[in-house]
Design a protein around this motif. Structure first.
Motif, short mmCIF file in Angstrom:
data_model
loop_
_atom_site.label_atom_id
_atom_site.label_comp_id
_atom_site.label_asym_id
_atom_site.label_seq_id
_atom_site.Cartn_x
_atom_site.Cartn_y
_atom_site.Cartn_z
N UNK A 78 5.53 49.07 -26.00
CA UNK A 78 4.87 50.01 -27.13
C UNK A 78 3.68 48.94 -27.54
N UNK A 79 2.75 49.59 -27.69
CA UNK A 79 1.39 48.69 -28.23
C UNK A 79 0.92 49.40 -29.56
N UNK A 80 1.20 48.70 -30.66
CA UNK A 80 1.05 49.43 -31.99
C UNK A 80 -0.44 49.50 -32.44
N UNK A 81 -0.92 50.76 -32.58
CA UNK A 81 -2.25 50.77 -33.41
C UNK A 81 -1.73 51.09 -34.89
N UNK A 82 -1.94 49.99 -35.54
CA UNK A 82 -1.27 50.08 -36.90
C UNK A 82 -1.99 50.47 -38.06
N UNK A 83 -1.40 50.61 -39.14
CA UNK A 83 -1.98 51.19 -40.32
C UNK A 83 -3.02 50.15 -40.90
N UNK A 84 -3.83 50.89 -41.77
CA UNK A 84 -4.84 50.07 -42.42
C UNK A 84 -4.27 49.38 -43.46
N UNK A 85 -4.67 49.57 -44.82
CA UNK A 85 -4.07 48.75 -46.19
C UNK A 85 -4.86 47.68 -45.91
N UNK A 86 -5.94 47.65 -46.13
CA UNK A 86 -6.94 46.49 -46.18
C UNK A 86 -7.32 45.88 -47.62
N UNK A 87 -7.31 44.62 -47.60
CA UNK A 87 -7.69 43.97 -48.98
C UNK A 87 -8.79 43.36 -49.14
N UNK A 88 -9.26 42.82 -50.40
CA UNK A 88 -10.55 42.27 -50.55
C UNK A 88 -10.10 41.27 -51.58
N UNK A 89 -10.52 39.99 -51.46
CA UNK A 89 -10.23 38.79 -52.41
C UNK A 89 -11.57 38.65 -52.97
N UNK A 90 -11.79 38.57 -54.30
CA UNK A 90 -12.88 38.16 -54.95
C UNK A 90 -12.78 36.81 -55.46
N UNK A 91 -13.40 35.68 -54.90
CA UNK A 91 -13.15 34.27 -55.30
C UNK A 91 -14.00 34.13 -56.70
N UNK A 92 -13.66 32.86 -57.46
CA UNK A 92 -14.37 32.67 -58.73
C UNK A 92 -15.70 32.57 -58.47
N UNK A 93 -16.10 32.02 -57.36
CA UNK A 93 -17.69 31.97 -57.25
C UNK A 93 -18.42 32.98 -56.38
N UNK A 94 -17.81 34.15 -56.29
CA UNK A 94 -18.26 35.29 -55.47
C UNK A 94 -19.62 35.62 -56.10
N UNK A 95 -20.57 36.12 -55.29
CA UNK A 95 -21.86 36.35 -55.43
C UNK A 95 -21.74 37.99 -55.82
N UNK A 96 -22.03 38.50 -56.91
CA UNK A 96 -21.73 39.96 -57.20
C UNK A 96 -22.89 40.76 -56.66
N UNK A 97 -23.90 40.28 -56.00
CA UNK A 97 -24.74 41.00 -55.56
C UNK A 97 -24.61 41.30 -53.88
N UNK A 98 -23.38 40.50 -53.58
CA UNK A 98 -22.99 40.94 -52.31
C UNK A 98 -21.30 41.59 -52.63
N UNK A 99 -20.70 41.36 -53.60
CA UNK A 99 -19.47 41.77 -53.75
C UNK A 99 -19.42 43.61 -53.88
N UNK A 100 -20.45 43.87 -54.78
CA UNK A 100 -20.51 45.39 -55.03
C UNK A 100 -20.81 46.25 -53.88
N UNK A 101 -21.85 45.91 -53.29
CA UNK A 101 -22.21 46.65 -52.03
C UNK A 101 -21.16 46.70 -50.91
#
Length: 399
Positions: free
Chosen positions: A200-223
């Motif tokens: 059986x080869x599993x095509x699994x669920x999503x449930x994906x995460x995003x981690x916003x680091x202390x130096x994240x560029x908000x002009x990239x983060x929001x879009x």
């Protein structure tokens, strides 16, 4: 299993392209019967079910893409000649018979079959009852294409089975099965794993995460967050969870900016007790199970983490192992995150929506595998083969 030459396989696919176009109206009419009978309360499943003219065009494009790809069967993986004179060649070979069990999406009836057939596998299609009329019409096109080229309909079979019959078939199939791919939710995957007697080869669920680091560029983060969450809520590559580092110099401002950007797009925000006081939402997460859940809805969960290691541990505990993002301007942190997160795809400053065969250069895909054997990520044509060793000798015996 008989090996078909590339020319006959491509001729079948060209016939399929023609038959899809010729039967476009009948396919859409069959789909309307399915849509009319479907309960629209589940918007994600409804979206997956729809077949319109543009979707038929996508089906045609998928068949053409696979037709134009090199035939993987017989490709030499390695070749060697030993001191004892044995000539050993490792070649790509078909699995044999693949069964795919899937829910709602009629386009899987096209993509799964075209990939399996071009890779010289028979395929058994077990679609969900909600897409029954659509799938039947599409399989008619497949069978006509096979007949047009003198091949048996058994290469592509459509199984109409209820749950008990499917369970019995998995336990005691009436033909050899070499691989089963369950493409759906946790219940479907668990059901197949419990009853199947082959790989059986599993095509699994999503449930994906995003981690916003202390130096994240908000002009990239929001879009990136907006695209990952709202572009297609029914996709297994959609974003569900957002982790903001509490060491961010503008922690509360960042939380509120992300919440506002998503709620402005119609996303429902739920939040942990750690951050709900800084947000507008009053929907508090009281059950840990929420962090394991794939939403498939305009809904996102937010919380905070304390540093990169905390983020990595949190994601590896709860995510579905599909696609996860780090948003940071520190390359070393991005590399550590991408190395240590256990998922099929890891992203630095980009949307999870790119976890897709077409977007990743694979072309049509059977599924997105979250297994580690034999392949993880989009299952395209090159991944629907196994291998075989050809050992040529001249009377050698092992001493």
């Amino acid at each position: 299993m008989k090996l078909l030459n590339t020319e006959i396989k491509n001729a079948v696919l060209q016939s399929m392209i023609d038959n899809l176009d010729k039967n476009r109206d009948a396919i859409i009419a069959a789909n309307k019967r399915d849509l009319d009978a479907f309960d629209r309360d589940d918007q994600a499943l409804y979206d997956r079910l729809v077949v319109d003219s543009a979707k038929v065009d996508d089906m045609i494009r998928a068949v053409k893409e696979v037709k134009d790809q090199d035939d993987p069967v017989g490709t030499v993986i390695s070749e060697d000649k030993l001191e004892n004179g044995l000539h050993i060649t490792n070649k790509a070979a078909p699995f044999g018979t693949i069964m795919i069990i899937y829910e709602s999406r009629p386009d899987v009836t096209i993509e799964a079959a075209v990939l399996a057939f071009k890779a010289n596998n028979k395929i058994l299609l077990k679609g969900g009852k909600e897409a029954h009329h659509s799938n039947e019409e599409l399989v008619k096109c497949w069978h006509q294409s096979l007949q047009d080229n003198g091949l048996a309909e058994s290469w592509i079979q459509y199984l109409k089975m209820d749950r008990p019959t499917t369970q019995e078939f998995l336990r005691n199939p009436d033909q050899p099965l070499d691989l089963i791919v369950p493409r759906g939710g946790e219940k479907l995957i668990g059901f197949v794993k419990e009853h199947a007697k082959c790989a059986v080869l599993v095509s699994g669920r999503g449930n994906n995460f995003a981690y916003i680091a202390p130096d994240a560029d908000m002009e990239k983060v929001i879009p990136v967050l907006i695209n990952a969450k709202t572009d297609k809520i029914s996709g297994c590559n959609a974003l569900d969870k957002i982790l903001v580092d509490e060491n961010h110099p503008k922690f509360e401002e960042t939380l509120r900016a992300i919440e506002k950007a998503l709620t402005d797009k119609g996303v429902q925000i739920v939040a942990s007790g750690k951050v709900i006081g800084q947000l507008e939402t009053n929907e508090k997460i009281d059950n840990e199970d929420v962090w394991y859940e794939e939403f498939l809805a305009m809904k996102a969960a937010m919380t905070s983490v304390n540093g990169l290691d905390d983020a990595i541990d949190f994601i590896n505990k709860y995510s579905g192992g599909h696609s996860n993002i780090i948003l940071t301007e520190t390359q070393a942190d991005a590399e550590k995150f991408m190395e240590q997160i256990d998922s099929a795809a890891v992203y630095h400053n980009a949307s999870t929506r790119f976890t897709d065969g077409g977007q990743m250069g694979v072309g049509a895909e059977l599924a997105i595998s979250t297994d580690k054997l034999h392949h993880r990520g989009p299952l395209g044509l090159k991944q629907l083969v196994t291998n075989k060793y050809y050992v040529l000798g001249n009377g050698q015996v092992r001493k």
